[in-house]
Design an enzyme around this catalytic site. Sequence first.
Site, mmCIF file in Angstrom:
data_model
loop_
_atom_site.group_PDB
_atom_site.id
_atom_site.type_symbol
_atom_site.label_atom_id
_atom_site.label_comp_id
_atom_site.label_asym_id
_atom_site.label_seq_id
_atom_site.Cartn_x
_atom_site.Cartn_y
_atom_site.Cartn_z
ATOM 1 N N HIS A 43 0.868 -0.957 -0.071
ATOM 2 C CA HIS A 43 0.060 -0.036 -0.156
ATOM 3 C C HIS A 43 0.792 1.293 -0.107
ATOM 4 C CE1 HIS A 43 -2.439 -3.273 1.695
ATOM 5 N NE2 HIS A 43 -3.569 -2.711 1.480
ATOM 6 N N HIS A 47 -4.198 3.461 -3.313
ATOM 7 C CA HIS A 47 -4.354 2.760 -1.972
ATOM 8 C C HIS A 47 -3.579 1.466 -1.777
ATOM 9 C CE1 HIS A 47 -6.416 1.059 1.712
ATOM 10 N NE2 HIS A 47 -6.146 -0.063 1.024
ATOM 11 N N GLU A 83 -17.800 -4.618 24.812
ATOM 12 C CA GLU A 83 -16.980 -5.799 24.599
ATOM 13 C C GLU A 83 -15.775 -5.547 23.702
ATOM 14 O OE1 GLU A 83 -20.170 -5.578 23.800
ATOM 15 O OE2 GLU A 83 -21.238 -6.118 25.782
ATOM 16 N N HIS A 123 -28.725 -15.261 24.723
ATOM 17 C CA HIS A 123 -27.764 -15.377 25.944
ATOM 18 C C HIS A 123 -26.902 -16.613 26.210
ATOM 19 C CE1 HIS A 123 -29.538 -11.585 26.435
ATOM 20 N NE2 HIS A 123 -29.044 -11.075 27.524
#
Length: 671
Positions: A39, A275, A418, A480
């Site tokens: 890149h 890029h 999280e 859950h």
Amino acid sequence: MASNSSDKVLRGSPGCTDARANALRALAMDAVQAANSGHPGAPMGMAEMATALWACGVLRHNPANPHWADRDRFVLSNGHASMLLYALLHLSGYALPMDELKRFRQLHSKTPGHPEVDVTPGVETTTGPLGQGLSNAVGMALAEQRLAREFNRPGYDIVNHHSYVFLGDGCLMEGISHEVCSLAGVWGLNKLIALYDDNGISIDGPVDGWFRDDTPARFAAYGWKVIGPIDGHDVRAVGSALEEAQASTDKPTLIVCRTTIGQGSPSRAGTAKVHGEPLGAEEIAKTRTAIGWPHAPFEIPAEVRAMWDATEVGQARETGWKARFAAYRAEYPAEAADFERRMAGELPANFDALVQAAITGFGDKPEAVASRKSSQKVLAALAPQVPEMLGGSADLTGSNLTDFPGCEHRHISYGVREFGMAAIMNGVALHGGLIPYGGTFLTFSDYSRNAIRMAALMKKRVIHVFTHDSIGLGEDGPTHQSVEHVPALRLMPNLDVWRPADTIETAVAWASALRRTDGPAALALSRQVLPVATTPALADAIARGGYVLSEAAGGAPRAVLIGTGSELQLALKAQALLAGQGVPVRVVSMPCTSVFDRQDGAYQDAVLPRGLPAVAVEAAQPDFWRKYVGREGGVVGIASYGESAPAAALYKHFGITAEAVVAEVQRCLAA
Ligand SMILES: Cc1ncc(C[n+]2csc(CCOP(=O)(O)OP(=O)(O)O)c2C)c(N)n1
Ligand SMILES: [Mg+2]
């Protein structure tokens, strides 16, 4: 001012007059060309930003010692710009010879495709998955802030460094950037300085079609200081912004640097094409002319080298710090010794004794508790004397039980974040001086998953406390209830997944996770109460990951039952039922399969004798156990999603029972 608007007056500015920046440009385009892969755009676009930070004495680092405790940290969050970092390290004087730059992206070079910590001297973290480098930098700045509070004394700022991070549009588009930058604002991480490569381009083209956030307003709303947009190709402008950022006393800083991707390349600058592909020989030649860089590939004129060389100033800076640390040591010998121990990643000298005492205590007062509660008991026994442990939870402290008496300043409420928590913990571990652990429900480990993987890849000590680990959590239902999570986590190379069955197994799991210096661990813990299954005498056996818990009685074993965590009790009950039928079977507890796999073959064969039918029981997706039981063995597990009901009803409904284990054994023996 909106930064991602079309008024990018600075875009395409001629620039490229700074020889130091042009050296970076040339190395990047030439190395990518040599590898025929990589890149070039971002390194060329960030060349002046990097020059301002690295070549002007702003970054406090010592190329001769990449591990100096009080060095500034530098993170390249847009890791695809790896050649920029390799060029910086090489030119500054790190042990990264030009030959390594010539071998960019080749097997076993020190210049892998994306930066990898502990592969290249001076690389602080492994980056590439966008957004996580930024999160690591937040973790590093958090560690700096906490260690400074803990160890600095009047007149002795022995912990006093900045964390700098380069990031691009991609990092800011990733949701995790919201999680961690919000926290950085709340925590007032004023030593965190982020430089945004605001080039308006990502892989699919101009970002206007998918990224129009008002980035400065967004960061101001997080409580950051925002500087710019400035001309990211003006070394002096970036330098002044850095100076202004360093003056911040209560906020992290975002410096919005407007740049042109591929700056210097006459026909590719400002396009998505630059890029991620080599410029090609022709365009490279044109670029050389355009930026006035007549030198051959990988050739840096001596006068440019001299401008980059940071070895002398770096050495002087570390020497100065060492002198200050020596004075600190004279006045505060215990603190100095503790600081050095912790930065070296060594546990307290009495750690083994602490663990032993805790296990003995649990043996003296056996108690049937949920393993999440066992974990809290272990924390209460160990953590007060292991001051480097830095706990936390993603807004489930009362469920994960990650807190312990006296943890007020050592337990972080990460909020409902999280992934951010996991990636911040990686940054804390990378910084050193602290051992991070954090909790959430096991099912939400999916949210954190790539950061867990990064810790495993980087071989860093991060401990995940995953509670509510199965249908055994009951009424909250299938959203859950973990089914595939434990087996899926076990597939992650270099992650130790512990699923302990009682308090002593949990203590051994914690001790093992804390002792481990080459990778992370995850503890899968129950919500529901579990019976006591072990005694202190078994501690060494447990530490081997799998062991014979209960030998067959009344004859040689005709089968082996393998259980983990909350289902170990079912294996023991099945053993009793089978004994009643005159079928002696052995029960193996297997709290950590990867640790068991690291034992020698003779041990493994002794625990799981070849040729003996084996039946595993675990309230999880069953396929993983085929590795141990083979096609001829049996597994009692759950291959579907759970249901909402009390735990006992669910175990019955899904057939995860001692009777089912007995039936599997009978089936195997009859076959
Ligand atoms: C999590 C993640 N998703 C996708 C990618 C693949 N990827 C690498 S760079 C990039 C575009 C990033 O855009 P930007 O940060 O603006 O980089 P620039 O093109 O400006 O160098 C993408 C999608 C990645 N590395 N990480
Ligand atoms: Mg971009």
